[in-house]
Design an enzyme around this catalytic site. Structure first.
Site, PDB file in Angstrom:
ATOM      1  N   TYR A   1       3.182 -25.593 -58.015  1.00 59.91           N
ATOM      2  CA  TYR A   1       3.169 -24.506 -57.019  1.00 59.91           C
ATOM      3  C   TYR A   1       1.933 -24.641 -56.123  1.00 59.91           C
ATOM      4  CZ  TYR A   1       2.279 -19.800 -55.174  1.00 59.91           C
ATOM      5  OH  TYR A   1       1.982 -18.732 -54.349  1.00 59.91           O
TER       6      TYR A   1
ATOM      7  N   ARG B   1      -3.094 -19.250 -72.018  1.00 61.10           N
ATOM      8  CA  ARG B   1      -1.935 -19.805 -71.314  1.00 61.10           C
ATOM      9  C   ARG B   1      -2.360 -21.118 -70.655  1.00 61.10           C
ATOM     10  NH1 ARG B   1       0.624 -15.980 -66.647  1.00 61.10           N
ATOM     11  NH2 ARG B   1      -1.399 -16.367 -65.688  1.00 61.10           N
TER      12      ARG B   1
ATOM     13  N   ARG C   1      -9.802 -11.685 -62.874  1.00 63.09           N
ATOM     14  CA  ARG C   1      -9.149 -11.954 -61.595  1.00 63.09           C
ATOM     15  C   ARG C   1      -9.579 -10.923 -60.559  1.00 63.09           C
ATOM     16  NH1 ARG C   1      -8.260 -15.639 -64.173  1.00 63.09           N
ATOM     17  NH2 ARG C   1      -6.378 -16.845 -64.544  1.00 63.09           N
TER      18      ARG C   1
ATOM     19  N   ILE D   1       5.193  -8.737 -50.725  1.00 64.14           N
ATOM     20  CA  ILE D   1       4.129  -8.627 -49.714  1.00 64.14           C
ATOM     21  C   ILE D   1       4.744  -8.450 -48.324  1.00 64.14           C
ATOM     22  CG2 ILE D   1       2.044  -9.705 -48.778  1.00 64.14           C
ATOM     23  CD1 ILE D   1       1.963 -11.399 -51.407  1.00 64.14           C
TER      24      ILE D   1
ATOM     25  N   SER E   1      -2.582 -19.345 -51.147  1.00 65.08           N
ATOM     26  CA  SER E   1      -2.900 -18.694 -52.421  1.00 65.08           C
ATOM     27  C   SER E   1      -4.225 -19.194 -52.955  1.00 65.08           C
ATOM     28  CB  SER E   1      -1.788 -19.043 -53.407  1.00 65.08           C
ATOM     29  OG  SER E   1      -2.165 -18.700 -54.710  1.00 65.08           O
TER      30      SER E   1
ATOM     31  N   ASN F   1      -5.061 -11.756 -56.064  1.00 61.86           N
ATOM     32  CA  ASN F   1      -3.968 -11.227 -56.905  1.00 61.86           C
ATOM     33  C   ASN F   1      -3.427  -9.908 -56.362  1.00 61.86           C
ATOM     34  OD1 ASN F   1      -5.613 -13.144 -58.576  1.00 61.86           O
ATOM     35  ND2 ASN F   1      -4.011 -12.701 -60.053  1.00 61.86           N
TER      36      ASN F   1
ATOM     37  N   ASP G   1      -4.537 -21.832 -67.094  1.00 59.29           N
ATOM     38  CA  ASP G   1      -5.293 -20.675 -66.605  1.00 59.29           C
ATOM     39  C   ASP G   1      -6.763 -21.024 -66.380  1.00 59.29           C
ATOM     40  OD1 ASP G   1      -3.545 -18.622 -66.246  1.00 59.29           O
ATOM     41  OD2 ASP G   1      -3.979 -17.579 -68.122  1.00 59.29           O
TER      42      ASP G   1
ATOM     43  N   LYS H   1       1.440 -25.391 -51.948  1.00 64.89           N
ATOM     44  CA  LYS H   1       0.657 -24.573 -51.004  1.00 64.89           C
ATOM     45  C   LYS H   1      -0.400 -25.448 -50.307  1.00 64.89           C
ATOM     46  CE  LYS H   1       2.535 -20.528 -51.393  1.00 64.89           C
ATOM     47  NZ  LYS H   1       3.250 -19.955 -50.254  1.00 64.89           N
TER      48      LYS H   1
HETATM   49  P1  NAD Z   1       8.500 -12.536 -53.090  1.00 61.61           P
HETATM   50  O1  NAD Z   1       9.258 -13.469 -53.979  1.00 61.61           O
HETATM   51  O2  NAD Z   1       8.592 -11.076 -53.366  1.00 61.61           O
HETATM   52  O3  NAD Z   1       8.899 -12.777 -51.565  1.00 61.61           O
HETATM   53  C1  NAD Z   1       9.320 -14.008 -51.048  1.00 61.61           C
HETATM   54  C2  NAD Z   1      10.445 -13.733 -50.060  1.00 61.61           C
HETATM   55  O4  NAD Z   1      10.875 -14.987 -49.507  1.00 61.61           O
HETATM   56  C3  NAD Z   1      11.668 -13.089 -50.718  1.00 61.61           C
HETATM   57  O5  NAD Z   1      12.146 -12.028 -49.940  1.00 61.61           O
HETATM   58  C4  NAD Z   1      12.680 -14.230 -50.792  1.00 61.61           C
HETATM   59  O6  NAD Z   1      14.019 -13.773 -50.812  1.00 61.61           O
HETATM   60  C5  NAD Z   1      12.306 -15.046 -49.570  1.00 61.61           C
HETATM   61  N1  NAD Z   1      12.687 -16.465 -49.667  1.00 61.61           N
HETATM   62  C6  NAD Z   1      12.461 -17.303 -50.713  1.00 61.61           C
HETATM   63  N2  NAD Z   1      12.960 -18.531 -50.434  1.00 61.61           N
HETATM   64  C7  NAD Z   1      13.474 -18.457 -49.184  1.00 61.61           C
HETATM   65  C8  NAD Z   1      14.127 -19.397 -48.355  1.00 61.61           C
HETATM   66  N3  NAD Z   1      14.368 -20.659 -48.766  1.00 61.61           N
HETATM   67  N4  NAD Z   1      14.549 -19.004 -47.136  1.00 61.61           N
HETATM   68  C9  NAD Z   1      14.344 -17.712 -46.708  1.00 61.61           C
HETATM   69  N5  NAD Z   1      13.728 -16.796 -47.471  1.00 61.61           N
HETATM   70  C10 NAD Z   1      13.301 -17.148 -48.689  1.00 61.61           C
HETATM   71  O7  NAD Z   1       6.984 -13.022 -53.140  1.00 61.61           O
HETATM   72  P2  NAD Z   1       5.663 -12.326 -52.588  1.00 61.61           P
HETATM   73  O8  NAD Z   1       4.838 -11.934 -53.750  1.00 61.61           O
HETATM   74  O9  NAD Z   1       5.998 -11.324 -51.548  1.00 61.61           O
HETATM   75  O10 NAD Z   1       4.960 -13.596 -51.940  1.00 61.61           O
HETATM   76  C11 NAD Z   1       5.062 -13.896 -50.562  1.00 61.61           C
HETATM   77  C12 NAD Z   1       4.312 -15.185 -50.276  1.00 61.61           C
HETATM   78  O11 NAD Z   1       2.958 -15.030 -50.700  1.00 61.61           O
HETATM   79  C13 NAD Z   1       4.853 -16.405 -51.039  1.00 61.61           C
HETATM   80  O12 NAD Z   1       4.804 -17.514 -50.171  1.00 61.61           O
HETATM   81  C14 NAD Z   1       3.883 -16.574 -52.184  1.00 61.61           C
HETATM   82  O13 NAD Z   1       3.782 -17.916 -52.594  1.00 61.61           O
HETATM   83  C15 NAD Z   1       2.579 -16.102 -51.549  1.00 61.61           C
HETATM   84  N6  NAD Z   1       1.620 -15.591 -52.544  1.00 61.61           N
HETATM   85  C16 NAD Z   1       1.979 -14.583 -53.400  1.00 61.61           C
HETATM   86  C17 NAD Z   1       1.079 -14.134 -54.356  1.00 61.61           C
HETATM   87  C18 NAD Z   1       1.472 -13.064 -55.341  1.00 61.61           C
HETATM   88  O14 NAD Z   1       0.837 -12.967 -56.394  1.00 61.61           O
HETATM   89  N7  NAD Z   1       2.459 -12.230 -55.077  1.00 61.61           N
HETATM   90  C19 NAD Z   1      -0.209 -14.693 -54.426  1.00 61.61           C
HETATM   91  C20 NAD Z   1      -0.554 -15.694 -53.528  1.00 61.61           C
HETATM   92  C21 NAD Z   1       0.375 -16.137 -52.581  1.00 61.61           C
HETATM   93  N1  UDP Z   2      -2.240 -12.447 -68.366  1.00 60.35           N
HETATM   94  C1  UDP Z   2      -2.083 -12.011 -69.670  1.00 60.35           C
HETATM   95  N2  UDP Z   2      -0.815 -11.657 -70.081  1.00 60.35           N
HETATM   96  C2  UDP Z   2       0.270 -11.725 -69.260  1.00 60.35           C
HETATM   97  C3  UDP Z   2       0.086 -12.168 -67.920  1.00 60.35           C
HETATM   98  C4  UDP Z   2      -1.188 -12.536 -67.514  1.00 60.35           C
HETATM   99  O1  UDP Z   2      -3.029 -11.940 -70.445  1.00 60.35           O
HETATM  100  O2  UDP Z   2       1.392 -11.411 -69.696  1.00 60.35           O
HETATM  101  C5  UDP Z   2      -3.600 -12.796 -67.908  1.00 60.35           C
HETATM  102  C6  UDP Z   2      -3.756 -14.204 -67.372  1.00 60.35           C
HETATM  103  O3  UDP Z   2      -4.088 -15.101 -68.439  1.00 60.35           O
HETATM  104  C7  UDP Z   2      -4.893 -14.038 -66.350  1.00 60.35           C
HETATM  105  C8  UDP Z   2      -4.678 -12.613 -65.813  1.00 60.35           C
HETATM  106  O4  UDP Z   2      -3.888 -11.945 -66.813  1.00 60.35           O
HETATM  107  O5  UDP Z   2      -6.152 -14.051 -67.002  1.00 60.35           O
HETATM  108  C9  UDP Z   2      -3.919 -12.586 -64.475  1.00 60.35           C
HETATM  109  O6  UDP Z   2      -2.730 -13.343 -64.636  1.00 60.35           O
HETATM  110  P1  UDP Z   2      -1.625 -13.408 -63.462  1.00 60.35           P
HETATM  111  O7  UDP Z   2      -0.532 -14.318 -63.947  1.00 60.35           O
HETATM  112  O8  UDP Z   2      -1.264 -12.025 -63.063  1.00 60.35           O
HETATM  113  O9  UDP Z   2      -2.425 -14.053 -62.245  1.00 60.35           O
HETATM  114  P2  UDP Z   2      -2.979 -15.546 -62.043  1.00 60.35           P
HETATM  115  O10 UDP Z   2      -3.382 -16.070 -63.388  1.00 60.35           O
HETATM  116  O11 UDP Z   2      -1.862 -16.310 -61.432  1.00 60.35           O
HETATM  117  O12 UDP Z   2      -4.155 -15.375 -61.153  1.00 60.35           O
END
Ligand code: NAD
Ligand code: UDP
Length: 359
Positions: free
Chosen positions: A155, A311, A249, A13, A131, A197, A314, A159
């Site tokens: 996790y 899972r 989702r 992101i 999140s 997501n 979930d 958050k």
């Molecule tokens: P990502 O793992 O791709 O990015 C996280 C970044 O943080 C990476 O570049 C990593 O190297 C860096 N990082 C991790 N630990 C660190 C530390 N101790 N010091 C400095 N840098 C560090 O993940 P993402 O999907 O880009 O997610 C970004 C944020 O959004 C996270 O906080 C995650 O929890 C939150 N988030 C992600 C999702 C998702 O599905 N991707 C959903 C909800 C919230």
């Molecule tokens: N899911 C699945 N198979 C996988 C990964 C995820 O069926 O290998 C399903 C999961 O049970 C959920 C949806 O896909 O219903 C989204 O899952 P994901 O882990 O991407 O997001 P989150 O559950 O953390 O919102």
């Protein structure tokens, strides 16, 4: 033009958000320990935005748990930062169950150090990556921001803990002088963004999601199956109380999410100090089988799957009430599921091994 520190800017992101902020004309310092992110993503962001060699994006390698590293980052700006966006952290739910202390250390301890560094260096504007996980098993769909925060895994607890820390900080405010003392700096401007997501990739196919090892999340797993890198998808549960029995989702294109960060920064800068809490989702839910079919259409490949047991941990259903983001930011998710699949597939096809792939 503003100066923004992007902690975790090399990740999925973060890299897309850097691209959007550079296109909007801002100057960035990315602070990252590259534990899950890649320096290559930032090189490509510079290439895509035509900022290579321009000094508009500086990179500092360091860990948010180390105050000395943070001092280095805060000394690398062009003077005081106008804001910090905090993406840095760990996000794998299953790993958090096995290694909760690591998650508390990085996500909560690291955030505390980052906030202390911000206070020390006079930066009081923060956008934090929270999140939808904080809602746990939601009572009603779509989920408004006022729903109970009741996470169900470590996790999510980390958050929620950082969200709490930020609320305490916002309440401390600091605009009033302590009795007999100097007015404290302060007036925190904080946004807690609850992502649903995030999926997809920039339309160039040059940056995208690069999970290490087998993906936990549906989208990258589906795209690796379409590619032939993994044989079959396991669909976790066909007996959920949803129309086709699979989990629903709210998928949001990562570029919409990135644009949501720019809109959030603009709101924080233009409004009085506040604590803003917003869902960033599309407000539309799709089942696992709908995603599989949409991905098959976009990629013109088969995604074979087996229906297996649910899972642990979930929820059946998670969809954002995204009306508050529209009201407060004038922002909404514009890109649909077929675009998420097309862009995710373009990235995956060009980069079968993520950033380790040539090109
Ligand atoms: P990502 O793992 O791709 O990015 C996280 C970044 O943080 C990476 O570049 C990593 O190297 C860096 N990082 C991790 N630990 C660190 C530390 N101790 N010091 C400095 N840098 C560090 O993940 P993402 O999907 O880009 O997610 C970004 C944020 O959004 C996270 O906080 C995650 O929890 C939150 N988030 C992600 C999702 C998702 O599905 N991707 C959903 C909800 C919230
Ligand atoms: N899911 C699945 N198979 C996988 C990964 C995820 O069926 O290998 C399903 C999961 O049970 C959920 C949806 O896909 O219903 C989204 O899952 P994901 O882990 O991407 O997001 P989150 O559950 O953390 O919102």
């Amino acid at each position: 033009m503003a100066k923004v520190l992007i902690a975790g800017g090399a990740g999925f992101i973060g890299s897309h958000t850097c691209l959007v902020l550079l296109e909007a004309g801002h100057q960035l310092v990315v602070f990252d320990n590259f534990s899950t992110g890649s320096p290559e993503s930032l090189r490509r962001v510079q290439e895509l935005t035509g900022t290579a060699g321009s000094d508009r994006l500086r990179v500092v390698e360091g860990d948010i748990r180390r105050p000395l590293d943070l001092s280095k980052a805060f000394a690398t700006g062009w003077g005081r930062f106008d804001a910090v966006i905090h993406f840095a952290g760990l996000k794998a739910v299953a790993q958090s169950v096995h290694e909760p202390l690591l998650y508390w250390d990085v996500n909560v301890g690291g955030s505390q150090h980052l906030l202390a560094a911000m206070a020390e260096h006079g930066c009081h504007t923060l956008v934090f990556s929270s999140s939808a996980t904080v809602y746990g098993l939601p009572e009603r769909i779509p989920i408004p921001e006022t729903a109970a925060v009741l996470p169900i895994n470590p996790y999510g607890h980390t958050k929620a803990a950082v969200e709490r820390m930020l609320a305490d900080l916002a309440a401390s405010d600091g605009r009033q002088a302590p009795e007999g003392g100097e007015p404290r700096s302060g007036g925190w401007r904080i946004a807690r963004l609850r992502y649903f997501n995030p999926v997809g990739a920039h339309s160039s196919g040059r940056i995208g999601e690069d999970p290490q090892g087998p993906p936990d999340n549906l989208f990258p797993y589906v795209s690796q199956v379409a590619l032939g890198r993994r044989p079959r998808l396991q669909v976790f549960g066909g007996d959920w109380p949803t129309p086709d029995g699979t989990g629903i989702r709210d998928y949001i294109h990562v570029m919409d999410l990135a644009e949501g960060h720019l809109a959030t920064l603009e709101a924080l800068w233009n409004e009085p100090p506040q604590l803003l809490t917003l869902n960033l989702g599309s407000g539309r839910g799709y089942s696992v089988l709908e995603v599989v079919r949409a991905f098959e259409r976009a990629s013109d490949r088969m995604v074979p799957f087996d229906l297996v047991a649910r899972r642990a941990g979930d929820a059946a259903h998670s969809v954002a009430d995204s009306s508050e983001a529209l009201r407060r930011l004038g922002w909404w998710a514009r890109r649909d599921l077929s675009q998420m699949c097309a862009d995710g597939w373009a990235w995956q096809q060009r980069h079968p091994q993520g950033y380790r792939s040539a090109g």
